[in-house]
Write an enzyme that holds these catalytic residues in place. Structure first.
Site, PDB file in Angstrom:
ATOM      1  N   ARG A  56      -5.457   8.568  -8.207  1.00 48.88           N
ATOM      2  CA  ARG A  56      -4.506   7.473  -7.949  1.00 48.88           C
ATOM      3  C   ARG A  56      -5.114   6.458  -6.972  1.00 48.88           C
ATOM      4  O   ARG A  56      -4.877   5.261  -7.089  1.00 48.88           O
ATOM      5  CB  ARG A  56      -3.175   8.008  -7.423  1.00 48.88           C
ATOM      6  CG  ARG A  56      -2.104   6.927  -7.329  1.00 48.88           C
ATOM      7  CD  ARG A  56      -0.729   7.503  -7.082  1.00 48.88           C
ATOM      8  NE  ARG A  56      -0.072   7.935  -8.305  1.00 48.88           N
ATOM      9  CZ  ARG A  56       0.690   7.165  -9.089  1.00 48.88           C
ATOM     10  NH1 ARG A  56       0.903   5.903  -8.761  1.00 48.88           N
ATOM     11  NH2 ARG A  56       1.243   7.630 -10.181  1.00 48.88           N
ATOM     12  N   ALA A 102      15.274  16.795  36.075  1.00 44.19           N
ATOM     13  CA  ALA A 102      15.469  16.455  37.476  1.00 44.19           C
ATOM     14  C   ALA A 102      14.237  15.772  38.045  1.00 44.19           C
ATOM     15  O   ALA A 102      13.114  16.006  37.584  1.00 44.19           O
ATOM     16  CB  ALA A 102      15.751  17.721  38.262  1.00 44.19           C
ATOM     17  N   GLU A 119       7.899   5.232  -3.801  1.00 40.69           N
ATOM     18  CA  GLU A 119       6.587   5.034  -3.194  1.00 40.69           C
ATOM     19  C   GLU A 119       6.133   3.571  -3.106  1.00 40.69           C
ATOM     20  O   GLU A 119       5.462   3.199  -2.138  1.00 40.69           O
ATOM     21  CB  GLU A 119       5.544   5.829  -3.981  1.00 40.69           C
ATOM     22  CG  GLU A 119       5.794   7.320  -3.919  1.00 40.69           C
ATOM     23  CD  GLU A 119       4.909   8.079  -4.885  1.00 40.69           C
ATOM     24  OE1 GLU A 119       3.988   8.751  -4.436  1.00 40.69           O
ATOM     25  OE2 GLU A 119       5.143   7.974  -6.097  1.00 40.69           O
ATOM     26  N   ARG A 170       4.010  10.495  -0.023  1.00 37.37           N
ATOM     27  CA  ARG A 170       4.470   9.187  -0.512  1.00 37.37           C
ATOM     28  C   ARG A 170       3.324   8.179  -0.734  1.00 37.37           C
ATOM     29  O   ARG A 170       2.660   7.761   0.201  1.00 37.37           O
ATOM     30  CB  ARG A 170       5.430   8.604   0.531  1.00 37.37           C
ATOM     31  CG  ARG A 170       6.463   7.674  -0.050  1.00 37.37           C
ATOM     32  CD  ARG A 170       7.443   7.321   1.031  1.00 37.37           C
ATOM     33  NE  ARG A 170       8.610   6.664   0.496  1.00 37.37           N
ATOM     34  CZ  ARG A 170       9.748   6.546   1.157  1.00 37.37           C
ATOM     35  NH1 ARG A 170       9.882   7.027   2.366  1.00 37.37           N
ATOM     36  NH2 ARG A 170      10.767   5.930   0.606  1.00 37.37           N
ATOM     37  N   GLN A 230      10.425  20.557  -3.284  1.00 36.70           N
ATOM     38  CA  GLN A 230      10.554  19.495  -4.283  1.00 36.70           C
ATOM     39  C   GLN A 230      10.183  20.035  -5.654  1.00 36.70           C
ATOM     40  O   GLN A 230      10.273  19.314  -6.646  1.00 36.70           O
ATOM     41  CB  GLN A 230       9.574  18.357  -3.952  1.00 36.70           C
ATOM     42  CG  GLN A 230       9.888  17.591  -2.698  1.00 36.70           C
ATOM     43  CD  GLN A 230       8.744  16.658  -2.308  1.00 36.70           C
ATOM     44  OE1 GLN A 230       8.132  16.830  -1.275  1.00 36.70           O
ATOM     45  NE2 GLN A 230       8.455  15.657  -3.117  1.00 36.70           N
ATOM     46  N   GLY A 233      11.871  18.306  39.310  1.00 36.66           N
ATOM     47  CA  GLY A 233      11.105  18.947  38.235  1.00 36.66           C
ATOM     48  C   GLY A 233       9.878  18.126  37.887  1.00 36.66           C
ATOM     49  O   GLY A 233       8.802  18.665  37.638  1.00 36.66           O
ATOM     50  N   GLU A 281       6.036  19.342  -2.192  1.00 34.28           N
ATOM     51  CA  GLU A 281       5.786  19.318  -3.631  1.00 34.28           C
ATOM     52  C   GLU A 281       5.016  20.569  -4.049  1.00 34.28           C
ATOM     53  O   GLU A 281       5.478  21.337  -4.886  1.00 34.28           O
ATOM     54  CB  GLU A 281       4.997  18.053  -4.001  1.00 34.28           C
ATOM     55  CG  GLU A 281       4.722  17.949  -5.488  1.00 34.28           C
ATOM     56  CD  GLU A 281       4.081  16.632  -5.889  1.00 34.28           C
ATOM     57  OE1 GLU A 281       4.142  15.668  -5.107  1.00 34.28           O
ATOM     58  OE2 GLU A 281       3.521  16.573  -6.999  1.00 34.28           O
TER      59      GLU A 281
END
Ligand SMILES: Cc1cc2nc3c(=O)[nH]c(=O)nc-3n(C[C@H](O)[C@H](O)[C@H](O)COP(=O)(O)OP(=O)(O)OC[C@H]3O[C@@H](n4cnc5c(N)ncnc54)[C@H](O)[C@@H]3O)c2cc1C
Ligand code: FES
Ligand code: FES
Length: 1347
Positions: A898, A367, A1279, A930, A785, A370, A820
């Site tokens: 990685r 509202a 990925e 990912r 996972q 509000g 994972e």
């Protein structure tokens, strides 16, 4: 009516609670014990078992809980249908309301509703957790407007989030309902309109086997609005027959009083001045859920006519305080259509604020009263009301008064002049005057559904016919504890002419007046201060233009500066998806290579798909809530449960001593099930409470008192570097001769970049249900996972062998790496509780807990030195990578490795060294997400290559191209690249995007516009496929053929929306030579396939696909003799005869990736089985004054080999791209210097929404690129495309360069990720930024730190 003590009040004389009567999906519900603190969502899910409506956040920020309400309004004799968030709707507010949930509009068994069918068939549902909410938003839109426009649809989706699909397919499917839906979806006269548009830009060759449509609209059932479910006739007659009713509901802690008249309301407020008034509950609901507020009395006046009245007066419109924002917007829009333009300035300013105010579901219930009464300093409406001089009517039982909304109205943070016994009756919004101009601005991290950083409204009134300022009101939100007026500045400018001098004075004065403490809550202090000036400048120019239009003699706004006055308009997105069709002659039943729909999509769209928390509760089931640390690093001195144990429903507490097995857990055994004396991060699990319900468990958990002795925490990477707080080993990959390389270099540059972390924000949070069985067996239903790791963690904690623990995973509502290894956080705890109490125990983390506890993507800091030649050829790189690991190792080493494996991205660097340092800090352990460190590694490479281009003044595209790998070249880790498709992707991307023409157009645009700039970038990616931990590159499958010929397929992978099960069925179908309809996958479980690797590393289709192929080939071979004997027979015949011949019709399949095994010590051995490649070209536009940006266009060319399923693969490309876009441009986790996560929900942490999809999006899968290394010549896809979103980041950087050039600044510059509006604005250095210099670092304690 009774008062809270239960004594009779004057309004009635009933005992106990009233009956709450409402309808759900046409069924009448009479609830005798409605609890005022219960939400509709809890009621639907727990009491009615309608679990199609999902819980994603509990704060109105994700839309997963969207349902439609229908109400008959006796005074207007109208039926209203509107979407709302069930998570915020109090059950008690639903008297005489009809609720429609996703189950109520259609089902797979009965009949699908077209909105369910189309989202599924257009591949708009991956994990499906957001799907019911999106379905219901669309459904509610169609109920109100059966022929909507695209803009209506985009508005309807402002409050819905999806983390998987990237939104494009949802828009694509649903635009079939609209009149004007963007791209034709391949239905144009000459094929796809997008493809035609770019025709000149494509390869000259036309491919006959190229398709641009992933679904066929002819398969869609027509939409017939006359077939909709009707409003319950009984409710209609009840609603018509009854006047508003006073109601009372008692709960455990709260009483809900719904007065039937204004008088009664005033009386109640008089008696209960401390009572909370609730209309939409979008503010109070948050206070109760997240701020531990308890309101013993709630007054609900939503249906009182005076509070809903809209009164048109001579000089404006008055809105009753309970008018919803949607209603107010509709009235104002109508007024603007009929009023003289000069009268509507204020209304237009309100509408502009409402355009970006929350989402539709919130606006439908929230509202106007509000918003005013909450008195939030970042309210979007209050600045306009203040600048426009709106008046409020306040009333108590003795009378009313009128107050002006000026700087005296707000008396402090969330405080106003309204007295406790008073209520707000209405707000009067005036017409604007002829010589008055007003503008409103909202700057937030994300445009849609976001709270403001700074919000403002400015009103100026001139002496008629002149440019002399008669009245000026500049009101700002986000600059103080209240909405405030810049009074000093406004006073200074009175009587002055609207010109350059006034502008200068206004800016210096605002810079002085709008100061903020450098430690101010919310941070971004320099940005917020600059915004006050930038927004004024926008207003200044806008007014100049309007004055000229009125014939006043003022300075003309140069065409170049006009860009500062542009108001953002969303353009209808268009898209194209291009893929190669299956070879001619491929059997119809062979669906490999075809865009087959996700097998669960229909169930997901109807709400019938069962997620872990949708499972019905066991009769004796209990709920668990976690007790977590509030300190980042501390010794636990004492834990006091005395206050908690007397709370209702509490059954038991658990701490480290309750763990029957080992309290040590985690991938590297460096974590605890429950903290043992010491806590090492905020969110560290100290204990748990088990109670009869979730609410009771959570209340008790909050009541546990813990005393700490605080120790110094290490929070940021920089602090870790100073303290040399690193985990071992420090990894290095080195190749060539670095010293010689730098000697050879004609230029050497140094640079750095910080890449912020990222929250997974899977729509379904972590959840576990543990059920004790006989013989110490424990069965767990988990959203993970990694079933096998979960099995090990649980067995270890229980002190039993793994064969006693069964993990079952039906599906997940998204994982993205977050499920994972971090199931270690929850599953052992829940299993220990179930074991102790010998009863089933469930726990689903709330969104804020999930964000606080379970970690996310590692923040990275990269520092480099790059040596290069005049040509742009890079000859040497020396880079150091620092990741913020948190308080345990988890998967951080593999993630850092990685990152190093991707440190050169797609560029050949003859002399290179990368070193990886894993920072040990007091943050919750960061984990897989990912890309697994790859994107962070590649991001640093893209930064140095951009620096090289900037410093040479060359096009970044040329420099990138020059350095791209060639086939047969070797990586720094000595892996030779064969079958490289980078160059093909690059060329195709450039031609499909029309790069050359685009670049020229960008150049021209930037010349013509000073305050908006465009940028363009082409970015490649090369992603290594395989787990770098060699042993994980294995998979198993179990295939049963039953006597009736049906096949039950099980494999080691889990389904989290990525379509793995669908692909596995496609594989089995091809090998067995039977249609997919004969094959079923039920779930993933540790008692069918043992020792599974996590579903991760993009390799699951490769690994499990090969294992499924193996099992199916074994079975095929066993059936072959029966086929030969009876060549005319059917599959069922062969199976039956084989069975009677006692042939084993079950087979195990297994696969391990050959020839893997890299050694860091030797820098030799194969790290990856193969690589996936892709290239993206993106164009963006930035607003240099606010830092906002638009994603104009993205063209992606991705090599996925021979796609197993183009619909799923394109879904992964688009979904991955959009997640990357979130990482690099939007998503920002804020931590306090003490290591407390400040962003714990969709309200403060912004993932991409519908509006972030590039206006033009083209995705093509590289044709003729079979990959002999994976199943049916396909390639991994989960990925690899993620990083392509960096093209947006570097396009932004390109645009910022153009802006900086206007201020005479050239050369490389630092831009950290994400390229948030704050960073973009601060980096576009100009006259306004110079007026707001940042505070000297180290001289203050910032609100948040870069971790
Ligand atoms: C997901 C989400 C997004 C949001 N986005 C925005 C946004 O973009 N911009 C923004 O400004 N706000 C935003 N908000 C805040 C909120 O939605 C608004 O402030 C809304 O207008 C509150 O209205 P309500 O009816 O829901 O308030 P309620 O929660 O019902 O009540 C709020 C407060 O107002 C008081 N109150 C209400 N009516 C009266 C009355 N008649 N007399 C006296 N006191 C009264 C109540 O006692 C209570 O303290 C958002 C909230 C959520 C949950
Ligand atoms: S669960 Fe209701 S909006 Fe997220
Ligand atoms: S499909 Fe939308 S969140 Fe997963």
């Amino acid at each position: 009516m009774r008062d809270v003590n239960g004594t009779m009040a004057e309004a009635g004389d009933r005992n106990g609670s009233d009956e709450l009567v409402f309808f759900v999906n046409g069924r009448k519900i009479i609830e005798k014990n409605a609890d005022p603190e219960m939400t509709l969502l809890t009621y639907l899910r727990r009491k009615l078992g309608l679990t199609g409506t999902k819980l994603g956040c509990a704060e109105g920020g994700c839309g997963a809980c969207t349902v439609m309400l229908s109400r008959y309004q006796p005074h207007t004799k109208q039926l209203l249908h509107y979407a709302i968030n069930a998570c915020l709707a109090p059950l008690c507010s639903l008297h005489m309301v009809a609720v429609t949930t996703v189950e109520g509009i259609g089902s797979v068994a009965r009949k699908l509703h077209p909105v369910q069918e189309r989202i599924a068939k257009s591949h708009g549902s991956q994990c499906g957790f957001c799907t019911p909410g999106i379905v219901m938003s669309m459904y509610a839109l169609l109920r109100n407007n059966p022929t909507p426009k695209m803009a209506d649809m985009e508005e309807a989706f402002q409050g819905n989030l999806c983390r998987c699909t990237g939104y494009r397919p949802i828009l694509h499917g649903y635009k079939t309902f609209t009149l004007d839906g963007g791209c034709c979806g391949g239905k144009g006269k000459n094929g796809c309109c997008m493809k035609n548009k770019n025709k000149v830009l494509q390869n000259s060759e036309e491919y006959v086997d190229e398709a641009t449509s992933l679904f066929n609209t002819e398969d869609f059932a027509p939409y017939d609005p006359t077939q909709e479910v009707i409003f319950p006739p009984e409710l209609m007659s009840l609603s018509k027959g009854q006047r508003s009713q006073s109601l009372c509901f008692h709960g455990e802690r709260t009483t809900w009083l719904q007065p039937d008249s204004l008088d009664e309301f005033l009386l109640l407020k008089w008696k209960h001045p401390e009572a909370r008034v609730v209309v939409g509950n979008t503010e109070v609901g948050i206070e109760v859920k997240f701020k531990n507020m308890v309101y013993p009395v709630i007054l609900a006046p939503a249906f009182i006519p005076e509070l809903n009245a809209v009164t048109h007066t001579e000089d404006g419109i008055s809105f009753g305080a309970a008018c919803t924002l949607s209603h107010m917007a509709a009235v104002l829009r109508q007024a603007v259509r009929t009023l003289h333009p000069h009268q509507s300035e204020v209304f237009l300013a309100v509408l502009e604020q409402l355009r970006w105010f929350a989402g539709q579901q919130i606006r439908n219930v929230a509202a106007v009263g509000g918003n005013i009464m909450t008195a939030s300093p970042i309210s979007d409406l209050n600045p306009v009301f203040m600048a426009a001089g709106c008046k409020l009517i306040l009333m108590d039982k003795d009378g009313s008064r009128e107050v002006q909304m000026d700087d005296r109205f707000f008396t402090g943070y969330r405080r106003t002049v309204v007295r406790p016994q008073e209520i707000l009756i209405s707000v009067h919004i005036p017409y604007s005057k002829k010589s008055q101009f007003i503008s409103a601005f909202k700057q937030s991290p994300r445009r849609e559904d976001d709270i403001s950083i700074v919000t403002a409204a400015m009103s100026v009134t001139f002496t008629p016919g002149t440019d002399v300022v008669e009245d000026l009101r500049l009101s700002y939100g986000g600059m103080a504890p209240t909405t405030m007026l810049a009074k000093k500045t406004a006073n200074k400018l009175l009587g002055r002419q609207w010109g350059e001098e006034l502008l200068q004075e206004a800016c210096s004065s605002l810079a002085e007046e709008m100061t903020l403490d450098p430690s101010a809550p919310g941070g971004m202090v320099t940005y917020r201060r600059t915004l006050t000036l930038s927004l004024f400048y926008k207003f200044y120019l806008t007014v100049l233009q309007k004055l000229r239009l009125q014939g006043v003699d003022v300075q003309e706004v140069s065409s170049k500066s006009l860009s500062a006055t542009q108001v953002y308009h969303q353009e209808t997105p268009s898209s194209v998806q291009i893929y190669q069709t299956v070879p001619e002659g491929q059997c119809q039943d062979d669906v490999v290579g075809r865009p087959m729909m996700h097998l669960s999509a229909l169930k997901q769209a109807t709400g019938e798909a069962v997620y872990c928390d949708d499972m019905p509760t066991y009769e004796n089931e209990l709920y668990l809530a976690l007790i977590t640390s509030t300190k980042a690093h501390a010794q636990i001195l004492s834990v006091d449960v005395s206050a908690a144990e007397c709370l209702p429903g509490v059954v038991s507490f658990l701490f480290a001593d309750d763990v029957p097995g080992s309290n040590v857990t985690g991938i590297r055994l460096d974590e605890t099930v429950f903290a043992d004396n010491q806590v090492t991060c905020v969110g560290h699990i100290i204990g748990a409470v088990v109670a009869d319900t979730q609410v009771h468990a959570q209340r008790a958990a909050k009541a546990v008192k813990i005393q700490y002795e605080e120790l110094q925490p290490v929070v940021t990477i920089q602090e870790a570097i100073t303290a040399r707080s690193f985990y071992e080993p420090i990894r290095t990959i080195q190749n060539g001769d670095l010293e010689a390389g730098f000697k050879q270099a004609e230029h050497i540059l140094e640079g750095e970049i910080h890449i912020g972390g990222q929250e997974h924000f899977y729509l379904e949070t972590h959840v576990t249900l543990a059920v004790p069985r006989e013989d110490e067996e424990m069965e767990l239903f988990v959203s993970t996972q990694s079933p096998s790791d979960t099995q090990c963690f649980v067995a270890k904690a229980l002190g039993v062998a793994a064969n006693k623990v069964l993990i079952r995973v039906k599906r997940m509502g998204g994982g993205f790496g977050g499920k994972e290894s971090r199931s270690v956080v929850l599953s052992p705890v829940v299993a220990v509780a179930a074991n102790k109490l010998k009863r089933p125990v469930r726990c689903m983390l709330d969104r804020d807990e999930d964000m606080l506890i379970t970690g996310g993507r590692h923040p990275f800091y990269g520092k480099y030195k790059v040596g290069f030649l005049n040509s742009g050829k890079v000859v040497a790189v020396d880079a150091s990578f620092y990741s913020n690991v948190g308080n345990s190792m988890d998967l951080s080493q593999a993630i850092m490795e990685r990152a190093l494996f991707h440190m050169e991205n797609s560029y050949r660097v003859p002399n290179i060294r990368g070193q990886g340092f894993m920072c040990h800090t007091n943050l919750p352990s960061n984990t897989a997400f990912r890309g697994f460190g790859g994107p962070q590694g590649m991001m640093v490479a893209e930064n140095w290559i951009t620096d090289v281009a900037h410093s040479l003044g060359r096009s970044a595209e040329e420099v990138r191209r020059l350095n791209l790998y060639l086939d047969g070249e070797s990586t720094p880790y000595n892996q030779i690249l064969y079958g490289l498709t980078l160059d093909r992707c690059w060329n195709e991307c450039l031609s499909r995007s029309g790069y050359v023409q685009r670049q020229a157009a960008v150049h021209l645009y930037n010349k013509q516009n000073r305050w908006t700039k465009r940028g363009l970038a082409v970015v490649p990616t090369k992603f290594g496929i395989s787990f770098t931990a060699t042993f994980l590159n294995q998979a198993g499958a179990l295939v049963h053929i039953y006597k009736d010929g049906s096949v039950l397929l099980t494999h080691g992978g889990t389904e989290m929306g990525q379509g793995l099960h669908t692909k596995m069925v496609q594989v089995a179908s091809r090998v067995l030579g039977i249609p997919c309809s004969k094959i079923h996958i039920s779930e993933t479980s540790t008692n069918t396939v043992a020792n599974t690797s996590p579903t991760a590393a993009s390799a699951s289709s490769d690994l499990n696909g090969a294992a499924v192929q193996n099992a199916c080939e074994i079975l095929k071979e066993r059936l072959e003799p029966f086929k030969i004997k009876n060549p005319e027979g059917s599959w069922e015949d062969w199976v039956k005869t084989a069975y009677f011949d006692r042939v084993n019709l079950s087979a195990n399949g297994f696969y391990k990736t050959p020839d893997l095994g890299y050694s860091f010590e030797l820098n030799s051995g194969r790290a990856f089985h193969y690589f996936s490649y892709g290239v993206a070209c993106s164009e963006v536009e930035i607003d240099c004054l606010t830092g906002a940006h638009k994603n104009l266009s993205t063209t992606i060319v991705m090599d996925v080999g021979q796609s197993l399923n183009p619909a799923i693969d394109i879904g992964q490309v688009e979904g991955g791209f959009m997640q990357g876009l979130g990482l690099f441009t939007l998503e920002e986790l804020h931590y306090s210097p003490q290591g407390v996560l400040l962003t714990r929900g969709p309200g403060s942490y912004k993932i991409p929404a519908f509006g972030n999809v590039p206006t033009e999006l083209s995705v093509s899968l590289l044709r003729d690129a079979p990959n002999d290394k994976a199943i049916f010549s396909s390639k991994a896809v989960g990925e690899p495309p993620f990083f392509l979103a960096a093209s947006i980041f570097y396009a932004i950087k390109d645009a910022i360069s153009a802006a900086r050039a206007e201020s005479g600044i050239t050369g490389p510059f630092r831009l950290d990720s994400p390229a948030s509006a704050e960073r973009i604005r601060n980096t576009c250095s100009d006259r306004f930024t110079k007026l707001c210099p940042p505070a000297e670092p180290g001289t203050f304690k910032p609100w948040s730190v870069q971790v």
